[in-house]
Design a protein around this motif. Structure first.
Motif, short mmCIF file in Angstrom:
data_model
loop_
_atom_site.label_atom_id
_atom_site.label_comp_id
_atom_site.label_asym_id
_atom_site.label_seq_id
_atom_site.Cartn_x
_atom_site.Cartn_y
_atom_site.Cartn_z
N TYR A 21 0.84 -1.20 0.00
CA TYR A 21 0.00 0.00 0.00
C TYR A 21 0.87 1.25 0.00
O TYR A 21 0.61 2.19 -0.76
CB TYR A 21 -0.94 0.00 1.22
N CYS A 22 1.89 1.25 0.85
CA CYS A 22 2.78 2.42 0.96
C CYS A 22 3.48 2.69 -0.37
O CYS A 22 3.62 3.85 -0.78
CB CYS A 22 3.81 2.20 2.07
N ALA A 23 3.89 1.63 -1.05
CA ALA A 23 4.57 1.79 -2.34
C ALA A 23 3.61 2.36 -3.39
O ALA A 23 3.99 3.23 -4.18
CB ALA A 23 5.14 0.46 -2.80
N GLN A 24 2.38 1.90 -3.37
CA GLN A 24 1.40 2.34 -4.37
C GLN A 24 0.93 3.77 -4.12
O GLN A 24 0.56 4.49 -5.04
CB GLN A 24 0.18 1.41 -4.37
N HIS A 25 0.93 4.20 -2.85
CA HIS A 25 0.38 5.50 -2.50
C HIS A 25 1.42 6.50 -2.01
O HIS A 25 1.07 7.54 -1.46
CB HIS A 25 -0.74 5.33 -1.45
N ASP A 26 2.67 6.18 -2.21
CA ASP A 26 3.78 7.07 -1.87
C ASP A 26 3.64 7.63 -0.45
O ASP A 26 3.58 8.84 -0.23
CB ASP A 26 3.86 8.23 -2.88
N THR A 27 3.55 6.73 0.50
CA THR A 27 3.46 7.10 1.90
C THR A 27 4.35 6.19 2.72
O THR A 27 4.81 5.15 2.25
CB THR A 27 1.99 7.04 2.40
N SER A 28 4.60 6.55 3.95
CA SER A 28 5.47 5.73 4.81
C SER A 28 4.63 4.82 5.69
O SER A 28 3.43 5.04 5.88
CB SER A 28 6.34 6.63 5.69
N ARG A 29 5.28 3.80 6.24
CA ARG A 29 4.60 2.91 7.18
C ARG A 29 4.04 3.71 8.35
O ARG A 29 2.92 3.48 8.79
CB ARG A 29 5.58 1.87 7.74
N SER A 30 4.85 4.61 8.86
CA SER A 30 4.43 5.39 10.03
C SER A 30 3.16 6.19 9.73
O SER A 30 2.23 6.22 10.55
CB SER A 30 5.54 6.34 10.47
N GLU A 31 3.12 6.83 8.57
CA GLU A 31 1.94 7.61 8.20
C GLU A 31 0.72 6.71 8.05
O GLU A 31 -0.38 7.05 8.51
CB GLU A 31 2.19 8.37 6.90
N LEU A 32 0.90 5.56 7.41
CA LEU A 32 -0.19 4.63 7.21
C LEU A 32 -0.71 4.11 8.55
O LEU A 32 -1.92 4.09 8.79
CB LEU A 32 0.24 3.46 6.33
N ILE A 33 0.17 3.70 9.42
CA ILE A 33 -0.23 3.17 10.73
C ILE A 33 -0.92 4.25 11.56
O ILE A 33 -1.95 4.00 12.20
CB ILE A 33 0.98 2.56 11.47
N GLU A 34 -0.41 5.47 11.52
CA GLU A 34 -1.05 6.55 12.27
C GLU A 34 -2.46 6.82 11.74
O GLU A 34 -3.41 6.96 12.53
CB GLU A 34 -0.21 7.83 12.20
N GLN A 35 -2.63 6.87 10.44
CA GLN A 35 -3.96 7.09 9.86
C GLN A 35 -4.90 5.93 10.18
O GLN A 35 -6.08 6.14 10.50
CB GLN A 35 -3.87 7.29 8.34
#
Length: 140
Positions: A21-35
């Motif tokens: 998901y992070c690779a597809q949406h240009d985001t970091s693990r930390s940002e994804l987990i926080e959201q």
């Protein structure tokens, strides 16, 4: 807002899905987990308050629906009064046979279906002039 570093344990398949998901949406693990945590906590908060929110929301929706129905009903009543007046005037002015009335009704139904109820009186009169149904007094 200050960020805090922490460690978590997560299954490898969830971590893999997270990385995809992070690779597809240009985001970091930390940002994804926080959201994801914010969404989870917000969902829990709503679930905890749903005993109050759901009935109030249902009441608001019902009231808005009732108000809309009332406005539509009043508008339809006013429209029906005007149509009744026009029918009375026409019935007292013109002598129309039952077969002519049947033909007029059939044509009206077809016009309403064809135009999806958006009949313009000017267009209808112009078409009747073109078809010779009405006489154009302006040519005299």
């Amino acid at each position: 807002m200050e960020k805090v570093r922490t460690g978590i344990y997560v299954s490898s398949d969830v971590l893999s899905e997270c990385d995809d998901y992070c690779a597809q949406h240009d985001t970091s693990r930390s940002e994804l987990i926080e959201q994801a945590l914010k969404l989870f906590l917000a969902t829990r908060a709503v679930a905890n308050k749903s005993e109050v929110l759901v009935p109030e929301l249902a009441e608001c929706i019902a009231q808005a629906s009732d108000d809309g129905i009332t406005k539509i009903s009043k508008g339809l009543f006013r429209y029906a009064v005007e149509v009744e007046m026009l029918i009375a005037i026409l019935a007292n002015t013109f002598d129309v046979s039952r077969s002519e009335l049947k033909d007029i009704r059939r044509e009206a139904i077809n016009n309403v279906r064809r135009t999806r109820g958006k009949i313009n009186l000017d267009d209808l009169i112009t078409r009747n002039y073109a078809e010779g149904i009405l006489d154009d007094d302006s040519s005299e």
